[in-house]
Scaffold this motif. Structure first.
Motif, PDB file in Angstrom:
ATOM      1  N   LYS A   1      -1.545  -8.611 -46.276  1.00 14.71           N
ATOM      2  CA  LYS A   1      -1.615  -9.920 -45.639  1.00 14.71           C
ATOM      3  C   LYS A   1      -1.027  -9.875 -44.221  1.00 14.71           C
TER       4      LYS A   1
ATOM      5  N   ALA B   1      -9.588 -12.443 -51.966  1.00 11.94           N
ATOM      6  CA  ALA B   1      -9.457 -11.672 -50.736  1.00 11.94           C
ATOM      7  C   ALA B   1      -8.079 -11.895 -50.142  1.00 11.94           C
TER       8      ALA B   1
ATOM      9  N   CYS C   1      -5.842 -12.531 -47.015  1.00 13.92           N
ATOM     10  CA  CYS C   1      -6.247 -13.272 -45.823  1.00 13.92           C
ATOM     11  C   CYS C   1      -5.060 -13.596 -44.932  1.00 13.92           C
TER      12      CYS C   1
ATOM     13  N   MET D   1     -10.034 -12.003 -43.456  1.00 15.62           N
ATOM     14  CA  MET D   1      -9.928 -11.735 -44.889  1.00 15.62           C
ATOM     15  C   MET D   1     -10.481 -10.349 -45.211  1.00 15.62           C
TER      16      MET D   1
ATOM     17  N   LEU E   1      -1.092 -18.680 -45.967  1.00 18.19           N
ATOM     18  CA  LEU E   1      -1.543 -17.394 -45.450  1.00 18.19           C
ATOM     19  C   LEU E   1      -0.462 -16.648 -44.680  1.00 18.19           C
TER      20      LEU E   1
ATOM     21  N   HIS F   1      -3.901 -14.025 -52.505  1.00 16.33           N
ATOM     22  CA  HIS F   1      -5.361 -13.981 -52.389  1.00 16.33           C
ATOM     23  C   HIS F   1      -5.948 -15.386 -52.244  1.00 16.33           C
TER      24      HIS F   1
ATOM     25  N   ALA G   1     -14.199 -10.869 -41.789  1.00 12.15           N
ATOM     26  CA  ALA G   1     -14.089 -10.251 -43.106  1.00 12.15           C
ATOM     27  C   ALA G   1     -14.254  -8.748 -42.963  1.00 12.15           C
TER      28      ALA G   1
END
Length: 340
Positions: free
Chosen positions: A260, A50, A52, A293, A69, A77, A253
């Motif tokens: 990102k 994912a 994030c 995410m 991140l 990911h 989510a």
């Protein structure tokens, strides 16, 4: 839930907001806890990876792998998030999550093997239960192993097991926090879900009415010490509060096709959901951290996702409080209602 739906069921006369972060395709959620020691961890898994982002607003955070991140970081990911009790000791739980994912062949391919990317955040729950027992690698492994893609229990579970709220008036007046989740299904197939462990120095308010659900208790059931007036008239506000003893940690989510950078913006906007439900929030004594995410697959506007992320996070905070049960001598919302 669909954006026009009403809540589905009740707890002590209060409605839960429905849905779970696992309503987002590709997301699994697992919890593990020690019921006697009152601590635990929560794992959100994205087996296919994912995109994030993260945003930290509290001034006393405890985190791991959050630098990865940043939009400029190489790794694109993640494979799981770990939310844990135990203060800084609880960061050990993420190692167990990594070990489980590695056994499943999940992770970043580095040529000689796969390295699961598992950003993590912790909260302080040593004030109740047994402070000598904290989430460890075995607990993180168990939470990851038992992760499911269906709805899960809320309240005294996972990272919310030892959570408390309303600490602005001292430890003798706190109330039980907990773990909560909710989701919303939007037109075009977009789904936004939230999971949160609520462990705040502030009180928690209903996101729709603004009424206090849990906070610093007065003597009579259902009554609270109003934080702004109380703190303003203190000679030494928060003088009884030790650094790092609070923190609300959350994961958002969605299934939107976002970058990102855009998911970092979603994480920033999602903090508005905490601001609507927790007061005060983002203080020097909180480590409030929100991850966001996406598993992708649906065209989406970053602003729409961010707006709904804040909304759904507020729902999840609400659910955490009304699902919580009294523990460790600390009363929960359901036990602190005015006597009829």
């Amino acid at each position: 839930m669909k954006h026009s739906d009403t809540a589905l069921h009740h707890a002590g006369g209060k409605e839960f907001y429905p849905g779970c972060i696992t309503d987002v395709s590709g997301i699994k959620l697992g919890n593990a806890q020690d019921d006697a020691a009152l601590t635990g961890c929560t794992v959100i898994i994205a087996e296919e990876g994912a995109v994030c982002g993260v945003d930290v607003r509290g001034s006393a955070p405890g985190t791991r792998e959050t630098e990865l991140l940043h939009p400029t970081a190489l790794v694109q990911h993640i494979h799981a998030l770990c939310l844990s009790g135990g203060s800084a000791f609880g960061l050990e739980a993420s190692h167990g999550v990594m070990r489980y994912l590695k056994e499943q062949g999940i992770g970043l391919d580095v040529g000689v093997g796969k390295v699961p990317i598992v950003p993590s955040a912790i909260l302080f729950d040593l004030g109740i239960g047994d402070p000598n027992v904290t989430p460890n690698a075995a607990m993180g492994y168990a939470a990851a192993r038992d992760a499911i893609d269906t709805a899960c229990p809320q309240g005294n579970i996972g990272a919310g097991m030892g959570a408390t709220v309303g600490k602005y008036a001292g430890p003798a007046r706190v109330m039980k926090g907990g773990f909560g989740t909710a989701s919303v299904q939007l037109p075009g197939g977009l789904v936004v879900g939230a999971a949160v462990a609520v462990n705040a120095i502030g009180e928690v308010r209903d996101p729709k009415t603004g009424m206090t659900l849990a906070g610093a208790r007065q003597e009579a059931a259902g009554s609270f010490i109003e934080p702004l007036s109380f703190l303003t008239h203190m000679a030494n506000p928060f003088g009884h509060t030790r650094p790092g003893t609070n923190t609300t940690i959350a994961a958002l989510a969605c299934n939107g096709d976002l970058t990102k950078t855009e998911m970092t913006k979603v994480a920033q906007m999602a903090h508005n959901g905490l601001a609507r439900t927790i007061y005060p929030v983002h203080t020097m004594y909180d480590g409030d951290t929100v991850f966001a995410m996406t598993t992708g697959g649906v065209a989406a506007s970053v602003d729409i996702v961010g707006i709904w992320a804040a909304e759904v996070l507020g729902y999840a905070v609400h659910n955490a409080i009304i699902a919580a049960e009294s523990a460790g001598g600390v009363p929960a919302w359901r036990d602190w209602q005015p006597h009829s």
